[in-house]
Design a protein around this motif. Structure first.
Motif, PDB file in Angstrom:
ATOM      1  N   ARG A  92      35.118  -3.236 -42.224  1.00 32.00           N
ATOM      2  CA  ARG A  92      36.229  -4.187 -42.299  1.00 32.00           C
ATOM      3  C   ARG A  92      37.537  -3.525 -41.906  1.00 32.00           C
ATOM      4  NH1 ARG A  92      34.115  -6.667 -47.466  1.00 32.00           N
ATOM      5  NH2 ARG A  92      32.930  -8.448 -46.700  1.00 32.00           N
ATOM      6  N   CYS A 119      22.636 -10.557 -45.826  1.00 30.96           N
ATOM      7  CA  CYS A 119      22.590 -10.681 -44.361  1.00 30.96           C
ATOM      8  C   CYS A 119      23.774 -11.455 -43.824  1.00 30.96           C
ATOM      9  CB  CYS A 119      21.278 -11.364 -43.973  1.00 30.96           C
ATOM     10  SG  CYS A 119      21.029 -11.482 -42.215  1.00 30.96           S
ATOM     11  N   THR A 120      24.190 -12.495 -44.530  1.00 34.22           N
ATOM     12  CA  THR A 120      25.274 -13.314 -43.994  1.00 34.22           C
ATOM     13  C   THR A 120      26.579 -12.538 -43.952  1.00 34.22           C
ATOM     14  OG1 THR A 120      25.671 -14.156 -46.202  1.00 34.22           O
ATOM     15  CG2 THR A 120      24.288 -15.462 -44.780  1.00 34.22           C
ATOM     16  N   CYS A 123      26.444 -10.148 -41.080  1.00 35.53           N
ATOM     17  CA  CYS A 123      26.615 -10.830 -39.793  1.00 35.53           C
ATOM     18  C   CYS A 123      28.079 -11.180 -39.571  1.00 35.53           C
ATOM     19  CB  CYS A 123      25.791 -12.110 -39.751  1.00 35.53           C
ATOM     20  SG  CYS A 123      24.040 -11.830 -39.586  1.00 35.53           S
ATOM     21  N   GLN A 124      28.732 -11.643 -40.611  1.00 37.32           N
ATOM     22  CA  GLN A 124      30.131 -12.033 -40.443  1.00 37.32           C
ATOM     23  C   GLN A 124      30.998 -10.830 -40.102  1.00 37.32           C
ATOM     24  OE1 GLN A 124      30.570 -13.984 -44.217  1.00 37.32           O
ATOM     25  NE2 GLN A 124      30.646 -15.983 -43.274  1.00 37.32           N
ATOM     26  N   HIS A 127      30.289  -9.610 -36.553  1.00 37.40           N
ATOM     27  CA  HIS A 127      30.884 -10.497 -35.558  1.00 37.40           C
ATOM     28  C   HIS A 127      32.384 -10.267 -35.468  1.00 37.40           C
ATOM     29  CE1 HIS A 127      31.115 -14.118 -33.117  1.00 37.40           C
ATOM     30  NE2 HIS A 127      32.180 -14.450 -33.799  1.00 37.40           N
TER      31      HIS A 127
END
Lengths: 307, 386
Positions: A92, A119-120, A123-124, A127
């Protein structure tokens, strides 16, 4: 194409398996981008720092920025870490860069992160990190970011792997035959068809990439080479093609109800023969005996028509 | 002939109809037009919002999806208040096109747009909309597109079955000065002034949400909650549900949600088969449908259903949406090299059409449809092969 993997930027997935390991390819790509002058960050989670740096010469070792999450993943020793949020915090923090220098972030390994983080969320964050440079307005201020993730295919089910593949710009699947390693590269550009290519390679002891011509080079489309394309016109019991004589006969055929505009005798005769049967001919007659229930309309409006 | 005479006498009893019947000798059935209803008590008046038309089958108000061929397959268009769900193709190349056609149609008609995405900034999505082909020059370009792509075999005029040459294909040529359904040039971008003149709202998930929210199980993921609140605010503030009975001209709100259900929205149905949030998406669709039914809006959603691990969720999602269209592209499959499919880029499956105030739905007779993206146009054709 293997050497220009990082030129596109975005998320690059290296999918390896037990037979064909991918860490050496990861290190080779890391070395290549370090030599190009890019900033290289390594998130080391799976192997120790010494093991990762082994084989690199000191020049490259000095250029690598290594974040070690192997020795103390849960931060029990409470030392002053540069990134207190763990690997996710480190990623981040990299989202908020403003350097114009291109950056390569190597995740060793993405599988380790996928097993420990939802996982979400992963992924965020991936991305967000890999798409910092995609805004058309201020593309000049932030350099291109490439995220190299090493993914061990066998550790995960189809769900997480599918989700990460849909996010990735490039997917490299390692395989090979007979001791020769190959990389199947699937490249997805945003609004274009994906291109795929198979490249045979080997890694030299100093982790430089040696591209080779393997047994079957060039891009294989997905069709199976053992099944020849089926031609439906073979082995038919009827004839689909015309011979030359038959074709001429067909072309010279005069169709019954197409009358040419010229008033030649033959066409006039033909017209008469079709539209008005001649009285002398043996035409068939219809005998009609009206039944008691038949309703003959004496006022047939069609009588007014004059053909 | 006798029937016309009787209804002529019935029509004579209403004063205005006689005048109109005598002027135009076509039929005695005349609708009492607005010029006849000068008084306040004028009977039902048609709501004439730009870019909409009533359906000829069931009277629903329809908007165009941006692709006239798709409109025809859906029975005239997309009904206001319904959801169009597009199941994305595997590499997500063609579904963004349909999404953009829908939004571009909204801009050309002057509708308000609401674009929601977790992947791209909505402002970037709007920059990439295709340019509309308007009237006279579009017919010329359409014709030359059609002739350029004709194969040599089809140029042989049929001699025996010559009536079949006159049979129209599924695609309709551009109708000049039509207010419903426009054609777009996928190779050009929409002019900037049209985008700026339009009224649009964007929802980009990474900006709206902070990453440290704790999610309780069995509730909506925070991304979905925020999106629903956003949509509800826009509907209420701009009066699409009739709650602000002001002077303003009524308009349609076109909502576009991209990649719903993907992990970028915080939903794990693509990652795990039995995740904690497996009901989040279905709840979202249910609440969304409630919002849409009570307002003048239409929604397009693209969803990567090929990634969803639990097939029961796909069935639920299909039931909760109104129109479901699936795209299957040939890239990467064995059909790409099949010579029978060489003219096309993929298949389009109409999986569901709603029954709105009807007992039956308006299905088209043909089920085998294929699409191809020509140089400029996206066309849907009947696949005569299979």
């Amino acid at each position: 194409m293997l050497d220009s993997l990082l030129a596109l930027g975005g998320l690059v997935l290296l999918r390896d398996s037990v037979e064909w390991e991918g860490r050496s390819l990861l290190k080779a790509l890391v070395k290549k981008s370090a030599l190009c002058g890019e900033q290289v960050h390594i998130l080391g989670c799976e192997v120790s720092e010494e093991e990762f740096r082994e084989g690199f010469d000191s020049d490259i070792n000095n250029r690598l920025v290594y974040h070690d999450f192997f020795r103390d993943p849960l931060n029990w020793s409470k030392t002053e870490e540069a990134f207190p949020g763990g690997p996710l915090g480190a990623l981040r923090a990299m989202c908020k860069r403003t350097d114009p220098v291109p950056v390569t972030i190597a995740l060793d390994s993405l599988s380790w992160l996928l097993l420990r983080l939802p996982c979400t969320t992963l992924c965020q964050v991936l991305h967000a990190v890999s798409h910092q440079d995609s805004c058309p307005g201020d593309s000049s201020s932030v350099g291109k970011v490439s995220v190299l993730g090493l993914l061990h295919e066998e550790l995960h089910g189809p769900g997480p792997v599918g989700a990460l593949s849909s996010l990735a710009q490039t997917e490299v699947t390692l395989g090979g035959t007979m001791g020769q390693a190959s990389a199947h590269i699937l490249c997805r550009r945003p609004r274009q068809r994906p291109t795929d290519q198979t490249q045979w390679f080997s890694i030299l002891p100093d982790f430089s990439l040696d591209l080779q011509e393997g047994p079957s080079v060039e891009s294989q489309p997905y069709s199976d080479p053992h099944i020849p394309p089926v031609d439906p016109t073979t082995h038919l019991t009827f004839n689909l093609h015309l011979s030359k004589k038959e074709r001429e006969a067909r072309d010279s055929l005069i169709l019954p109800f197409q009358f040419s505009s010229e008033n030649t005798k033959s066409s006039l005769l033909r017209q008469q023969a079709l539209l008005r049967p001649r009285p002398g001919q043996a035409t068939s007659h219809i005998f009609y005996e009206p039944d008691a229930y038949d309703d003959l309309d004496q006022e047939d409006p069609d009588d007014d028509l004059d053909i | 002939m006798a029937a016309v005479a009787t209804c002529g006498s019935v029509a004579a009893s209403t004063g205005s109809a006689v005048a109109t019947a005598s002027k135009s000798n076509v039929t005695s059935f005349q609708r009492r037009g607005p010029r006849a209803s000068v008084t306040n008590d004028s009977g039902p008046r048609l709501v004439s919002i730009a870019g909409t038309r009533p359906s000829v089958r069931n009277g629903q108000l329809l908007v165009s999806t941006g692709l006239p061929a798709l409109d025809q397959l859906l029975g005239g268009g997309l009904a206001v208040g319904t959801v169009l769900l597009i199941e994305e193709d595997k590499y997500n190349i063609y579904s963004p096109l349909l999404f953009k056609y829908f939004l571009a149609e909204g801009i050309v008609n002057g509708h308000t747009l609401l674009v929601a995405s977790a992947k791209e900034d909505p402002a970037n999505i709007l920059q990439e909309l295709p340019a509309p082909l308007l009237d006279d020059k579009c017919k010329k370009e359409f014709d030359e597109d059609v002739y350029n792509h004709k194969t040599p075999e089809s140029n042989i005029k049929m001699k025996i079955a010559w009536r079949y040459q006159l049979l129209p294909k599924m695609e309709i040529g551009p109708v000049s000065s039509s207010r419903f359904g426009h054609y777009y040039d996928a190779s050009k971008r929409m002019p900037q002034e049209l985008i700026e003149a339009s009224n649009w709202h964007g929802f980009f998930l990474p900006e709206k949400i902070s990453s440290t929210l704790k999610v309780e199980p069995c509730s909506l993921t925070p991304g979905y909650t925020k999106l629903l609140q956003f949509i509800q605010n826009i509907i209420y503030e701009e009066g699409f549900d009739g709650s602000n009975p002001q002077k303003k001209q009524r308009n349609i709100l076109r909502i576009g949600i991209q990649n719903l259900g993907s992990p970028l929205w915080g939903d794990d149905i693509c990652c795990a088969e039995n995740g904690g949030n497996s009901h989040s998406l279905t709840k979202f669709l249910y609440v969304l449908r409630g919002l849409l039914r009570t307002s003048l809006s239409a929604c397009i959603i693209t969803m990567p259903t090929h990634l969803i691990q639990n097939k029961a969720i796909i069935a639920r999602v299909t039931t909760l949406s109104d129109v479901v269209v699936g795209l299957e592209s040939f890239i990467g499959s064995e059909r790409e090299t099949n010579p029978l499919y060489k003219d096309y880029h993929g298949l389009i499956h109409i999986r569901q059409i709603p029954r709105l105030n009807n007992l039956i739905c308006d299905e088209s007779d043909v089920k085998d449809l294929a699409f191809k993206l020509k140089r400029k146009l996206f066309t849907i054709e009947v696949d005569f092969i299979s």
